[in-house]
Every structure is written in structure tokens, then in C-alpha cells.
Scaffold this active site. Structure first.
Site, PDB file in Angstrom:
ATOM      1  N   GLU A  37     -16.568   6.112   4.356  1.00  0.00           N
ATOM      2  CA  GLU A  37     -15.876   5.491   5.479  1.00  0.00           C
ATOM      3  C   GLU A  37     -15.905   6.406   6.680  1.00  0.00           C
ATOM      4  O   GLU A  37     -16.306   7.573   6.602  1.00  0.00           O
ATOM      5  CB  GLU A  37     -14.445   5.113   5.118  1.00  0.00           C
ATOM      6  CG  GLU A  37     -13.515   6.254   4.765  1.00  0.00           C
ATOM      7  CD  GLU A  37     -12.097   5.741   4.473  1.00  0.00           C
ATOM      8  OE1 GLU A  37     -11.409   5.353   5.406  1.00  0.00           O
ATOM      9  OE2 GLU A  37     -11.707   5.757   3.288  1.00  0.00           O
ATOM     10  N   LYS A  86      -2.807   6.357   1.728  1.00  0.00           N
ATOM     11  CA  LYS A  86      -2.666   6.780   3.126  1.00  0.00           C
ATOM     12  C   LYS A  86      -1.771   8.025   3.218  1.00  0.00           C
ATOM     13  O   LYS A  86      -0.751   8.045   3.914  1.00  0.00           O
ATOM     14  CB  LYS A  86      -2.118   5.621   3.966  1.00  0.00           C
ATOM     15  CG  LYS A  86      -2.611   5.624   5.403  1.00  0.00           C
ATOM     16  CD  LYS A  86      -2.353   4.273   6.056  1.00  0.00           C
ATOM     17  CE  LYS A  86      -2.656   4.285   7.546  1.00  0.00           C
ATOM     18  NZ  LYS A  86      -4.059   4.557   7.846  1.00  0.00           N
ATOM     19  N   ARG A  99       0.826  -1.210   0.000  1.00  0.00           N
ATOM     20  CA  ARG A  99       0.000   0.000   0.000  1.00  0.00           C
ATOM     21  C   ARG A  99       0.863   1.264   0.000  1.00  0.00           C
ATOM     22  O   ARG A  99       0.502   2.262  -0.621  1.00  0.00           O
ATOM     23  CB  ARG A  99      -0.943  -0.020   1.202  1.00  0.00           C
ATOM     24  CG  ARG A  99      -2.022   1.038   1.141  1.00  0.00           C
ATOM     25  CD  ARG A  99      -3.110   0.780   2.158  1.00  0.00           C
ATOM     26  NE  ARG A  99      -2.601   0.778   3.522  1.00  0.00           N
ATOM     27  CZ  ARG A  99      -3.357   0.537   4.589  1.00  0.00           C
ATOM     28  NH1 ARG A  99      -4.629   0.258   4.442  1.00  0.00           N
ATOM     29  NH2 ARG A  99      -2.845   0.553   5.804  1.00  0.00           N
TER      30      ARG A  99
END
Length: 380
Positions: free
Chosen positions: A263, A227, A125
Site C-alpha cells: 500500500e 490503525k 476497525r
């Protein structure tokens, strides 16, 4: 159509990285030359009251650090005593937010062994995020090795079995000085760690969420699917306002139609209706959490149907059960959600599907049941 293409691209990119990882990353050798000559190795029980461990910063002993060379490759790196780092006031991360964070955990199990849970997924990621943010990134091998080294060096800070975990924070920043909007000329990869207990102040109590209709976490074409450090400061205002009103956290809607749930501030969300489990499709505005991915696999193993799709906020009214997932949070049931000034209450009991999924996840993390997918790395 745009959502489907974005999702397909991200999945293809993620899959291509997974194929490159292969089994070799589960047995990455420790970089012994990077280890300090001595560790502070007295027992963890001598340094902390583990029964009162919350989720706050506790300084540990060592952190890992390496810098990129001119060609974008990262040096071997080494462990240093935990401490401050020096940055130019013109560093890219300070001026333009060129930075990524990750999170993974180490667990001490009943027989004393230490397990890491899927750190290679965080490494994958970070590479995806680095590509989006025009940054070089450490290889997955370097990432996993650095996490292992940091864990070993801070071994005494890993809570006893059942008392918590060691939260490990990899951080990639553009530390090189830059004036105009452009990639920084140098990058630093850091890994530090901190012992943690429950993420929420009220421990294992169900979450109470508020659907935010004014502020948005991410937008199409932005960086919500990686992220990036830039994703978190903008949601602090919404979180503070929600907590001032007695809620645990905020559930965000999509910024285009303002009717699809996406989310929570730092967690993914799932809805349960009968034997069907639904979660918002990752379309570039939603972070594909490692815990989210694990729960989807476990749900399939247990015979549940899982759909990744657009979910209208109105579906919150008819859901049998709602829960959230995240590395820091774990798997947490939602007790209520307030949407359009209406409070929706959900059943909270030991027979929830989320409890069943969480029990299976924790059993794998603790080595109680067989890890058939190679999710666990044992630290020796």
C-alpha cells in the site's frame, strides 16, 4: 498459506463484529446530556474562506472525551472545549506507543443536510485494533454516538456543499502511567474534528508514486493491518525522501519477498487491466480501508471483476490504470510510478474507471443517488 490464514482470520473477525452491529447503529440516539449548554452557532461562512481550504489542522470548538474504568468499560463521556490534554510522562502511549487512530468524514449536501459516511466501520476497525494492541475499546454504539456528538457540536465548521468535509479523528490512547512493557492501567477515547479540503497540495492532480525498496511499512506478524499510531512515524523518512525528489508519496513492497506491492503510506492501491480490478490482499500487513471496501462493493455493482490477491511490482508495467483510495485522500488516479529507476506513465482522462467509481461513491455520500447499503447516517 500463512497469508491465506491471516486474511481468513481477519475477515472472520471483521464479519463477527459486523453481525453484532446490526441496523440499530444507524440510528444511535444522541447523548443529549453530554452536550454543552450552548453551541457557537453562527454561520460557517463567517469564520473561514472555504475556497482556500487545504488539508491542515484548524482548531474547532469541541472535542469528545471519555476514560475507561477499572473494569475496562468506558464512561459515558462528554464534550469539552477543544484544547490540550494532560498526560503523565510515563503514559503507555508516550513510552510504548499504545494508541490507535481512526478517520471518518461528515459532509454537508446541497440541501443543507449533514451526512456521516460509514462511521460504524471505523468503530469496528478500532475494536479489531484494540484487541491486537491489548487495549479496551468503546462499544460501536459509543463510538458512533461520540462521532455524532462531535459533528453536531462542530456543525458550523462543516464546509458548504462541494467545498470540503469535516474530517473526524477518533483517538484511543493508553494514558495510564506504566514503567514496564505492559498494558496501561487507564485509557482515554477522544474524538476531535477539523474542516478539510483536498488532501494533496496540488489538489486534484494525479499522484506520482515512488516504489520504496529499502524501507518497509509493515511486516508479517506486526501491526500493519490495524490503525496503530506506531505505523506512521516510521514511514515519514521514506515520504520525505520521495517528496524531496518530486513524488507525491511512496508505494511499499512486502518485507519478506520484496516483490509484492502492499500500500501507499496512508492509502490502498488498485490496478486496472481491461475490465479487471486488482488490489493487494489484506494479509495482516495492509490496512483494510473503509474507502477500499466501499470501492470494491461499488465496482461489483458496476459489473467489474475485483480480485484481492498478491500483486507483483512488475505488474505495474502492464496495468492500464492505477488509483489509490483512503478516507483523507478519497479516490485519486495515479499518473506515474517510478520502479527500479523506470518511470511508468498511466493514462489520465475523464473516462477512467477510477473516475467512474469515484463519481458513484461521491453521489452516495452526497445523497444524490440511493444509498442501498445503509452507508449514510444523517445528522439531525
Amino acid at each position: 498459506m500463512i497469508i491465506q490464514r491471516a486474511s481468513s482470520f481477519q475477515r472472520a473477525l471483521f464479519t463477527s463484529f459486523e453481525k453484532k452491529v446490526g441496523p440499530r447503529y444507524f440510528t444511535a440516539p444522541a447523548l443529549t446530556s453530554a452536550q454543552p449548554s450552548t453551541y457557537r452557532d453562527y454561520e460557517s461562512r463567517d469564520i473561514f474562506d472555504w475556497d482556500n481550504l487545504g488539508f491542515k489542522l484548524i482548531q474547532t470548538d469541541y472535542m469528545f472525551m471519555t476514560k475507561s474504568s477499572q473494569n475496562g468499560n468506558f464512561e459515558k463521556g462528554k464534550l469539552n472545549p477543544y484544547g490540550n490534554i494532560e498526560l503523565s510522562p510515563s503514559a503507555g502511549v508516550l513510552n510504548y506507543g499504545q494508541g490507535l487512530i481512526e478517520g471518518t468524514k461528515a459532509y454537508r449536501v446541497d440541501d443543507g443536510r449533514i451526512f456521516l459516511f460509514r462511521p460504524q466501520e471505523s468503530g469496528i476497525r478500532m475494536q479489531i485494533g484494540a484487541k491486537r494492541m491489548c487495549m479496551p475499546s468503546p462499544s460501536i454504539q459509543q463510538f458512533v454516538d461520540a462521532v455524532k456528538l462531535t459533528t453536531i457540536a462542530n456543525k458550523r465548521w462543516i464546509p458548504p456543499a462541494g467545498k470540503g468535509s469535516l474530517y473526524i479523528r477518533p483517538l484511543l490512547i493508553g494514558n495510564g502511567p506504566i514503567l514496564g512493557i505492559a498494558p496501561a492501567p487507564e485509557y482515554t477515547f477522544i474524538v476531535y474534528a477539523c474542516p478539510v479540503g483536498n488532501y494533496l497540495r496540488n489538489g486534484t492532480q494525479p499522484l506520482t508514486l515512488y516504489v520504496e525498496e529499502e524501507h518497509h511499512r509493515a511486516s508479517q506478524g506486526g501491526a500493519g493491518g490495524v490503525k496503530s499510531i506506531t505505523n506512521y512515524a516510521p514511514v515519514i523518512k521514506a515520504i520525505q525522501e520521495a517528496k524531496d525528489r518530486g513524488y507525491s508519496d511512496v508505494l511499499y513492497l512486502d518485507s519478506v519477498n520484496k516483490k509484492y506491492i502492499e500500500e501507499v503510506s496512508a492509502a490502498n492501491i488498485f490496478l486496472v487491466k481491461g475490465k479487471n480490478i486488482s488490489t493487494p490482499i489484506a494479509s495482516g500487513t495492509i490496512l483494510e480501508g473503509v474507502t477500499r471496501k466501499s470501492i470494491i462493493d461499488i465496482a461489483h455493482d458496476l459489473g467489474y471483476k475485483v480480485e484481492e490477491r498478491l500483486i507483483e511490482a512488475d505488474e505495474l508495467f502492464s496495468a492500464d490504470e492505477v488509483f489509490c483510495t483512503g478516507t483523507a485522500l478519497g479516490v485519486a488516479p495515479v499518473g506515474s510510478i517510478t520502479y527500479k529507476n523506470k518511470r511508468i506513465n498511466y493514462k489520465v482522462s475523464s473516462d477512467l474507471i477510477s473516475e467512474q467509481l469515484n463519481s458513484r461513491l461521491v453521489a452516495i455520500q452526497k445523497g444524490i443517488i440511493e444509498d442501498k447499503r445503509g452507508w449514510i447516517i444523517e445528522i439531525k
